[in-house]
Design a protein around this motif. Sequence first.
Motif, PDB file in Angstrom:
ATOM      1  N   LYS A 183      -9.035  16.427  -7.409  1.00  0.00           N
ATOM      2  CA  LYS A 183      -8.899  16.225  -8.856  1.00  0.00           C
ATOM      3  C   LYS A 183      -9.675  17.263  -9.651  1.00  0.00           C
ATOM      4  O   LYS A 183      -9.306  17.588 -10.789  1.00  0.00           O
ATOM      5  CB  LYS A 183      -9.361  14.809  -9.221  1.00  0.00           C
ATOM      6  CG  LYS A 183      -9.092  14.411 -10.667  1.00  0.00           C
ATOM      7  CD  LYS A 183      -9.655  13.027 -10.959  1.00  0.00           C
ATOM      8  CE  LYS A 183      -9.450  12.648 -12.418  1.00  0.00           C
ATOM      9  NZ  LYS A 183     -10.135  11.393 -12.766  1.00  0.00           N
ATOM     10  N   ASP A 184     -10.750  17.794  -9.079  1.00  0.00           N
ATOM     11  CA  ASP A 184     -11.527  18.837  -9.759  1.00  0.00           C
ATOM     12  C   ASP A 184     -10.744  20.141  -9.867  1.00  0.00           C
ATOM     13  O   ASP A 184     -11.034  20.975 -10.732  1.00  0.00           O
ATOM     14  CB  ASP A 184     -12.834  19.103  -9.001  1.00  0.00           C
ATOM     15  CG  ASP A 184     -13.863  18.015  -9.237  1.00  0.00           C
ATOM     16  OD1 ASP A 184     -13.740  17.281 -10.235  1.00  0.00           O
ATOM     17  OD2 ASP A 184     -14.795  17.896  -8.413  1.00  0.00           O
ATOM     18  N   LYS A 185      -9.767  20.319  -9.004  1.00  0.00           N
ATOM     19  CA  LYS A 185      -9.021  21.581  -8.927  1.00  0.00           C
ATOM     20  C   LYS A 185      -7.626  21.496  -9.544  1.00  0.00           C
ATOM     21  O   LYS A 185      -7.090  22.498 -10.025  1.00  0.00           O
ATOM     22  CB  LYS A 185      -8.919  22.009  -7.462  1.00  0.00           C
ATOM     23  CG  LYS A 185      -8.314  23.384  -7.243  1.00  0.00           C
ATOM     24  CD  LYS A 185      -8.341  23.749  -5.758  1.00  0.00           C
ATOM     25  CE  LYS A 185      -7.715  25.126  -5.529  1.00  0.00           C
ATOM     26  NZ  LYS A 185      -7.702  25.488  -4.079  1.00  0.00           N
ATOM     27  N   TYR A 186      -7.016  20.295  -9.506  1.00  0.00           N
ATOM     28  CA  TYR A 186      -5.648  20.095  -9.987  1.00  0.00           C
ATOM     29  C   TYR A 186      -5.582  18.875 -10.898  1.00  0.00           C
ATOM     30  O   TYR A 186      -6.465  18.011 -10.860  1.00  0.00           O
ATOM     31  CB  TYR A 186      -4.698  19.833  -8.801  1.00  0.00           C
ATOM     32  CG  TYR A 186      -4.687  20.881  -7.735  1.00  0.00           C
ATOM     33  CD1 TYR A 186      -3.794  21.946  -7.781  1.00  0.00           C
ATOM     34  CD2 TYR A 186      -5.551  20.798  -6.644  1.00  0.00           C
ATOM     35  CE1 TYR A 186      -3.762  22.906  -6.772  1.00  0.00           C
ATOM     36  CE2 TYR A 186      -5.528  21.750  -5.629  1.00  0.00           C
ATOM     37  CZ  TYR A 186      -4.636  22.790  -5.699  1.00  0.00           C
ATOM     38  OH  TYR A 186      -4.602  23.744  -4.701  1.00  0.00           O
ATOM     39  N   ARG A 187      -4.518  18.783 -11.669  1.00  0.00           N
ATOM     40  CA  ARG A 187      -4.171  17.508 -12.301  1.00  0.00           C
ATOM     41  C   ARG A 187      -3.507  16.670 -11.211  1.00  0.00           C
ATOM     42  O   ARG A 187      -2.538  17.112 -10.572  1.00  0.00           O
ATOM     43  CB  ARG A 187      -3.206  17.708 -13.463  1.00  0.00           C
ATOM     44  CG  ARG A 187      -3.779  18.466 -14.641  1.00  0.00           C
ATOM     45  CD  ARG A 187      -2.753  18.589 -15.756  1.00  0.00           C
ATOM     46  NE  ARG A 187      -2.450  17.301 -16.375  1.00  0.00           N
ATOM     47  CZ  ARG A 187      -1.458  17.095 -17.233  1.00  0.00           C
ATOM     48  NH1 ARG A 187      -0.642  18.091 -17.553  1.00  0.00           N
ATOM     49  NH2 ARG A 187      -1.261  15.898 -17.764  1.00  0.00           N
ATOM     50  N   THR A 188      -4.015  15.479 -10.967  1.00  0.00           N
ATOM     51  CA  THR A 188      -3.508  14.672  -9.857  1.00  0.00           C
ATOM     52  C   THR A 188      -3.002  13.315 -10.334  1.00  0.00           C
ATOM     53  O   THR A 188      -3.549  12.722 -11.279  1.00  0.00           O
ATOM     54  CB  THR A 188      -4.581  14.468  -8.775  1.00  0.00           C
ATOM     55  OG1 THR A 188      -5.713  13.783  -9.342  1.00  0.00           O
ATOM     56  CG2 THR A 188      -5.014  15.793  -8.176  1.00  0.00           C
ATOM     57  N   PHE A 189      -1.984  12.831  -9.635  1.00  0.00           N
ATOM     58  CA  PHE A 189      -1.328  11.573  -9.978  1.00  0.00           C
ATOM     59  C   PHE A 189      -0.987  10.818  -8.692  1.00  0.00           C
ATOM     60  O   PHE A 189      -0.790  11.427  -7.637  1.00  0.00           O
ATOM     61  CB  PHE A 189      -0.047  11.840 -10.779  1.00  0.00           C
ATOM     62  CG  PHE A 189      -0.286  12.635 -12.027  1.00  0.00           C
ATOM     63  CD1 PHE A 189      -0.526  12.006 -13.238  1.00  0.00           C
ATOM     64  CD2 PHE A 189      -0.312  14.034 -11.987  1.00  0.00           C
ATOM     65  CE1 PHE A 189      -0.782  12.740 -14.382  1.00  0.00           C
ATOM     66  CE2 PHE A 189      -0.562  14.779 -13.126  1.00  0.00           C
ATOM     67  CZ  PHE A 189      -0.800  14.134 -14.327  1.00  0.00           C
ATOM     68  N   LEU A 190      -0.919   9.522  -8.803  1.00  0.00           N
ATOM     69  CA  LEU A 190      -0.472   8.667  -7.705  1.00  0.00           C
ATOM     70  C   LEU A 190       0.884   8.089  -8.085  1.00  0.00           C
ATOM     71  O   LEU A 190       1.068   7.635  -9.221  1.00  0.00           O
ATOM     72  CB  LEU A 190      -1.468   7.533  -7.478  1.00  0.00           C
ATOM     73  CG  LEU A 190      -1.166   6.572  -6.324  1.00  0.00           C
ATOM     74  CD1 LEU A 190      -1.286   7.272  -4.983  1.00  0.00           C
ATOM     75  CD2 LEU A 190      -2.109   5.366  -6.369  1.00  0.00           C
ATOM     76  N   LEU A 191       1.836   8.104  -7.148  1.00  0.00           N
ATOM     77  CA  LEU A 191       3.155   7.531  -7.391  1.00  0.00           C
ATOM     78  C   LEU A 191       3.551   6.720  -6.166  1.00  0.00           C
ATOM     79  O   LEU A 191       3.920   7.278  -5.129  1.00  0.00           O
ATOM     80  CB  LEU A 191       4.180   8.625  -7.677  1.00  0.00           C
ATOM     81  CG  LEU A 191       5.606   8.145  -7.985  1.00  0.00           C
ATOM     82  CD1 LEU A 191       5.629   7.227  -9.212  1.00  0.00           C
ATOM     83  CD2 LEU A 191       6.534   9.335  -8.199  1.00  0.00           C
ATOM     84  N   SER A 192       3.480   5.402  -6.287  1.00  0.00           N
ATOM     85  CA  SER A 192       3.657   4.517  -5.138  1.00  0.00           C
ATOM     86  C   SER A 192       4.758   3.492  -5.379  1.00  0.00           C
ATOM     87  O   SER A 192       4.787   2.842  -6.426  1.00  0.00           O
ATOM     88  CB  SER A 192       2.336   3.779  -4.870  1.00  0.00           C
ATOM     89  OG  SER A 192       2.499   2.787  -3.878  1.00  0.00           O
ATOM     90  N   ASN A 193       5.663   3.358  -4.414  1.00  0.00           N
ATOM     91  CA  ASN A 193       6.531   2.183  -4.379  1.00  0.00           C
ATOM     92  C   ASN A 193       5.668   1.021  -3.919  1.00  0.00           C
ATOM     93  O   ASN A 193       5.154   1.026  -2.792  1.00  0.00           O
ATOM     94  CB  ASN A 193       7.692   2.385  -3.394  1.00  0.00           C
ATOM     95  CG  ASN A 193       8.788   3.265  -3.952  1.00  0.00           C
ATOM     96  OD1 ASN A 193       8.771   3.632  -5.124  1.00  0.00           O
ATOM     97  ND2 ASN A 193       9.745   3.609  -3.116  1.00  0.00           N
ATOM     98  N   ASN A 194       5.516   0.030  -4.789  1.00  0.00           N
ATOM     99  CA  ASN A 194       4.588  -1.052  -4.498  1.00  0.00           C
ATOM    100  C   ASN A 194       5.194  -2.353  -5.008  1.00  0.00           C
ATOM    101  O   ASN A 194       6.324  -2.382  -5.488  1.00  0.00           O
ATOM    102  CB  ASN A 194       3.228  -0.751  -5.149  1.00  0.00           C
ATOM    103  CG  ASN A 194       2.060  -1.277  -4.358  1.00  0.00           C
ATOM    104  OD1 ASN A 194       2.006  -2.455  -4.022  1.00  0.00           O
ATOM    105  ND2 ASN A 194       1.113  -0.406  -4.056  1.00  0.00           N
ATOM    106  N   ASN A 195       4.450  -3.429  -4.923  1.00  0.00           N
ATOM    107  CA  ASN A 195       4.926  -4.739  -5.371  1.00  0.00           C
ATOM    108  C   ASN A 195       3.716  -5.607  -5.648  1.00  0.00           C
ATOM    109  O   ASN A 195       2.592  -5.263  -5.248  1.00  0.00           O
ATOM    110  CB  ASN A 195       5.828  -5.368  -4.314  1.00  0.00           C
ATOM    111  CG  ASN A 195       5.100  -5.581  -3.002  1.00  0.00           C
ATOM    112  OD1 ASN A 195       4.416  -6.576  -2.816  1.00  0.00           O
ATOM    113  ND2 ASN A 195       5.221  -4.614  -2.085  1.00  0.00           N
ATOM    114  N   GLU A 196       3.920  -6.705  -6.328  1.00  0.00           N
ATOM    115  CA  GLU A 196       2.785  -7.495  -6.809  1.00  0.00           C
ATOM    116  C   GLU A 196       1.923  -8.035  -5.672  1.00  0.00           C
ATOM    117  O   GLU A 196       0.689  -8.025  -5.756  1.00  0.00           O
ATOM    118  CB  GLU A 196       3.284  -8.648  -7.685  1.00  0.00           C
ATOM    119  CG  GLU A 196       2.160  -9.412  -8.352  1.00  0.00           C
ATOM    120  CD  GLU A 196       2.654 -10.474  -9.328  1.00  0.00           C
ATOM    121  OE1 GLU A 196       1.919 -11.458  -9.551  1.00  0.00           O
ATOM    122  OE2 GLU A 196       3.775 -10.314  -9.865  1.00  0.00           O
TER     123      GLU A 196
END
Length: 211
Positions: A102-115
């Motif tokens: 995260k210090d080097k890039y813009r980072t994101f999480l993208l997860s198929n998830n459920n409750e």
Amino acid sequence: MQNIKNIIFDYGNVIFDIDFKIAQASFQKLGITDIETFFAHKAHNQLFDDFETGTISPAEFRAGIRKAANKPDLTDEQIDEAWNSLLIGTIQENHDLLLKVKDKYRTFLLSNNNEIHYNWIINYLKTTFEINDYDNYFEKAYFSQHMKLRKPNTNIFEQVLKENNLNPAETLFIDDSPQHIEGAKKVGLQTLLMIEKPAQLESFLKANGII
């Protein structure tokens, strides 16, 4: 990788260990017989898509499992235990690594998830690592059940790109599912398919020149 400024990480089997075979065995113990068509890594029953996009509630998901198993007396606890058997865990080193990236890039999480899985994971993070959520580890964490969208459909990638003003040509997507990689490529993302275990995430990123 060329001119990478942003990274979108998948969660399961990239950062966090999951095991489809354990979940398959657990569902079979509940009475589900056609397990390879009902629930597998590359294909599954529509019930799971509906749950991952928040189209159905946990109660409706459990009702679907009872119907598939032909066992109306299965308890919520039995179903949740079988479903959560998919979830193995992660290591502190991966959380440290995410902060480094995260210090080097813009980072994101993208997860198929459920409750049901999401609640288990949040409790696991709190009790194991004293982490409340992933807000500090990414610029933003996206979960399919909140977005009402899921991978590999292109609209989920398009929403992340648009909301964060990301240039797809400068954005890397890392996932363990070939079908999700193909969806990401359709919107112009650079991609890496991770076949290593999450414990090897750091060496995987080093080998691909990310860190």
